[in-house]
Design an enzyme around this catalytic site. Structure first.
Site, PDB file in Angstrom:
ATOM      1  CG  HIS A  80      13.905  -3.362  -7.067  1.00  0.00           C
ATOM      2  ND1 HIS A  80      13.085  -4.445  -7.337  1.00  0.00           N
ATOM      3  CD2 HIS A  80      14.981  -3.857  -6.424  1.00  0.00           C
ATOM      4  CE1 HIS A  80      13.650  -5.539  -6.864  1.00  0.00           C
ATOM      5  NE2 HIS A  80      14.802  -5.219  -6.308  1.00  0.00           N
ATOM      6  CD  GLU A 126      19.394 -15.781  -4.705  1.00  0.00           C
ATOM      7  OE1 GLU A 126      19.713 -14.916  -5.553  1.00  0.00           O
ATOM      8  OE2 GLU A 126      18.295 -15.795  -4.143  1.00  0.00           O
ATOM      9  CB  CYS A 128      16.671  -7.026  -8.791  1.00  0.00           C
ATOM     10  SG  CYS A 128      17.657  -7.125  -7.289  1.00  0.00           S
ATOM     11  CD  GLU A 132      10.638  -2.651  -9.343  1.00  0.00           C
ATOM     12  OE1 GLU A 132      11.541  -2.159 -10.057  1.00  0.00           O
ATOM     13  OE2 GLU A 132      10.786  -3.703  -8.686  1.00  0.00           O
ATOM     14  CG  MET A 146      21.537  -6.435 -14.004  1.00  0.00           C
ATOM     15  SD  MET A 146      22.669  -6.960 -12.700  1.00  0.00           S
ATOM     16  CE  MET A 146      23.977  -5.778 -12.836  1.00  0.00           C
ATOM     17  CG  ASP A 204      -2.290  -0.614   0.890  1.00  0.00           C
ATOM     18  OD1 ASP A 204      -2.642  -0.675  -0.302  1.00  0.00           O
ATOM     19  OD2 ASP A 204      -2.980  -1.054   1.826  1.00  0.00           O
ATOM     20  N   PRO A 239     -24.887  -5.518   6.614  1.00  0.00           N
ATOM     21  CG  PRO A 239     -23.943  -6.872   4.954  1.00  0.00           C
ATOM     22  CD  PRO A 239     -25.143  -6.020   5.252  1.00  0.00           C
ATOM     23  CE  LYS A 277     -31.314  -7.654   1.048  1.00  0.00           C
ATOM     24  NZ  LYS A 277     -32.654  -7.259   1.533  1.00  0.00           N
TER      25      LYS A 277
HETATM   26  N1  GLN Z   1      18.039 -12.829  -5.221  1.00  0.00           N
HETATM   27  C1  GLN Z   1      18.832 -11.773  -5.771  1.00  0.00           C
HETATM   28  C2  GLN Z   1      19.691 -11.107  -4.697  1.00  0.00           C
HETATM   29  O1  GLN Z   1      19.386 -11.200  -3.528  1.00  0.00           O
HETATM   30  C3  GLN Z   1      17.980 -10.751  -6.453  1.00  0.00           C
HETATM   31  C4  GLN Z   1      17.054 -10.009  -5.533  1.00  0.00           C
HETATM   32  C5  GLN Z   1      15.930  -9.304  -6.246  1.00  0.00           C
HETATM   33  O2  GLN Z   1      15.624  -9.606  -7.395  1.00  0.00           O
HETATM   34  N2  GLN Z   1      15.268  -8.399  -5.562  1.00  0.00           N
HETATM   35  O3  GLN Z   1      20.656 -10.485  -5.019  1.00  0.00           O
END
Ligand code: GLN
Length: 570
Positions: free
Chosen positions: A537, A435, A411, A539, A414, A100, A220, A217
């Site tokens: 990010h 990872e 992220c 976004e 990439m 949110d 509620p 209604k």
């Molecule tokens: N898992 C990856 C990292 O921790 C990418 C994380 C992600 O995409 N937010 O670096």
């Protein structure tokens, strides 16, 4: 004496609150507080109503912030699987928060912070930390007053910044839930502390339509208001979600049984898009009612021209394109909420409708890739964690790179582009991220040095805004139009700089670098219509009024790539 001072510092007494309000010290704006509660059912859209109200107040020249209280015990949503509550949204100061907060920022175009999202877990954590420190001086620590005082302190913190005329606090969950009771009680107390004209309660409910009876209604809603009043709160305004218009006599009836005037029964009809809601709330005079009830004199004409222009363009796009979003959690679209909204903002900036085809990464195997790419004008490989679907993402990058399809990797997206390039261009067989494969011979994505001693989860990744220096003459520089940007991060792994030279020599451009840590933040490939991967990010920073430049230019490139096909199909 010292003990006395300590006690005063802990408890938020009525005197202290009045002092803050009266003195104006540290609070030149003297904030007023609005609480938004919900009843009947969850998912009624409290966040959108709160954001819409804040937008309307902002459009009248008032400064607003919105805060969300989540009743769960997790300290923050950072450790939650996206299937639980959708995307984890990250603020500039590195807080992992409820999605949110993304709506709050996208509507208001102002950043939020850790103070804007508080969970039950955080409240208890703070109180227990104080108890262990001995701050309570041997007292029995209880829900009332210690937990409720801590909640009140966290509400007042925002007001005390002196930056806001209005602080809106959205209380998660439904009234009557056991877990939201302390929040409701704290809000009730604050009304008593601060007084009538300084606090306001908005209750959001549902007016269901019974198709068999052909009727709306109200029962509620009546029950929900009754439950709220059992906690000592009489709502000032009721916002009623409904599929059908609420006739005036029904508003009157709701008002009569719920003890509010009929002007304060606000119809919130299902909207075509969330961005319609502020204007619908304006038609219902929600902002005027709020100002009247809070005794705020304001005759400023609402400045909603940018918002209206955005909506006009959103509703009359000149072209349509389709972008594939390849991710691990696509079954729940809320998992990628900010990406989906960024596509809308970038689409509007280009006057293009962006259709998103949600593709589970596991399905992107070599046998199906051609078919899955059918009809896609561009692809975005999404952020994520863990092994599942990783090879599908890497396959998608390879296909986009080789077939010159516009590509944006965010992220993990990439990192997949780096792995793919390592394997298929540099010939580093089995190259991988540490990872997914800690024994790979070529860890082209490695654990960050700063992460090596981290063993706890939650708030321990590289989080929040960091600077990124962009090299002149690169696509990234053209996109952002400047050499230094700030974008938000949420990751543990990084481009392994031991391979930097090898990648650069083979043609990968590392166009964005963190000036302090030298971490690679942006990669791109020339001789491709658009191939960009970002460790951050973008976004999280895209808003209606300030869409992400990276998304805007990506959508433009996708459109340019699609134009010959669009022309041919007409
Ligand atoms: N898992 C990856 C990292 O921790 C990418 C994380 C992600 O995409 N937010 O670096």
């Amino acid at each position: 004496m010292q003990d006395k001072i300590k006690i005063e510092a802990i408890f938020v007494s009525r005197n202290q609150i009045m002092k803050i309000l009266m003195s104006g010290k540290g609070n030149p704006k003297k904030s007023k507080y609005i609480f938004v509660t919900g009843g009947v059912t969850s998912s009624l859209g409290k966040g959108i109503i709160a954001s819409s109200l804040a937008k309307l107040l902002q459009a009248r020249g008032l400064s607003c912030t919105i805060q969300k209280f989540d009743p769960y015990i997790n300290i923050d949503p950072g450790t939650l699987n996206p299937y639980e509550h959708g995307e984890c949204y990250v603020t500039n100061d590195g807080a992992e928060t409820d999605l949110d907060l993304g709506h709050y920022e996208r509507f208001l175009n102002t950043p939020t912070s850790q103070s804007n999202n508080i969970t039950t877990g955080r409240i208890y954590h703070n109180v227990i930390t104080k108890e262990r420190r001995g701050d309570y001086l041997g007292k029995t620590v209880q829900v009332v007053p210690h937990i409720t005082d801590e909640i009140k302190r966290n509400i007042l913190i925002l007001g005390e910044t002196g930056k806001f005329d209005i602080v809106i606090t959205e209380i998660g969950g439904c009234v009557g839930d056991i877990e939201s009771l302390p929040f409701i009680e704290a809000a009730r107390q604050l009304k008593w502390d601060l007084g009538e004209k300084n606090t306001l309660f908005i209750h959001l409910t549902l007016i269901p339509y019974l198709a068999s009876a052909g009727e709306l209604k109200t029962k509620p809603t009546q029950h929900s208001v009754k439950t709220l009043s059992e906690s000592g709160i009489q709502p000032d305004i009721l916002v009623c979600r409904t599929e059908h218009p609420l006739p005036q006599e029904m508003k009157r009836k709701i008002g009569l049984f719920c003890n509010v005037t009929e002007q304060d029964v606000i119809e919130a009809r299902d909207a075509e898009t969330i961005y319609d809601v502020p204007l619908l709330m304006k038609e219902e005079r929600l902002d005027s009612r709020v100002l009247y009830k809070l005794d705020i004199y304001n005759d400023t004409d609402s400045n909603l021209s940018t918002w209206k222009k955005f909506l006009e363009k959103l509703k009359s796009p000149k072209f349509e394109i389709t972008v594939g979003l390849i991710g691990k959690y696509v079954e729940l679209k809320d998992s990628y909420k900010s990406i989906a909204e960024s596509f809308i903002h970038a689409g509007v900036a280009n006057e293009i409708k962006v259709n998103v085809k949600w593709i589970p990464s596991e399905t992107m195997d070599v046998d199906h890739i051609e078919e899955l790419f059918q009809g896609l004008d561009g692809v975005l490989v999404a952020p994520g964690f863990g092994e599942r679907g990783i090879e599908g993402k890497i396959n998608a990058v390879k296909y986009a790179r080789e077939n010159k399809i516009p590509f944006l990797g965010i992220c993990l997206g990439m990192q997949c582009a780096v792995i793919e390039f390592g394997r298929n261009v540099l010939g580093l067989e089995g190259a991988h991220s540490f990872e997914m494969n800690p024994v790979t011979a070529y860890p082209v994505i490695d654990l960050m040095e700063s992460q090596k001693d981290v063993s706890t989860k939650g708030g321990t990744m590289r989080l929040g805004a960091y600077p990124c220096k962009i090299e002149k003459g690169t696509l990234a520089h053209k996109i952002y139009g400047k050499s230094l940007i700030q974008e938000r991060h949420r990751h543990r792994y990084e481009f392994n700089n031991a391979y930097l030279k090898q990648y650069q020599e083979a043609g990968m451009v590392t166009s964005g670098i963190n000036p302090d840590s030298h971490l690679v933040e942006i990669i791109e490939l020339p001789n491709h219509p658009f191939f960009v991967g970002v460790q951050f990010h973008p976004e999280y920073k895209s808003t209606v009024e300030s869409p992400s430049p990276l998304f805007v230019q990506f959508i433009k490139a996708v459109y340019q790539h699609a134009v010959p096909f669009i022309k041919n199909s007409k």
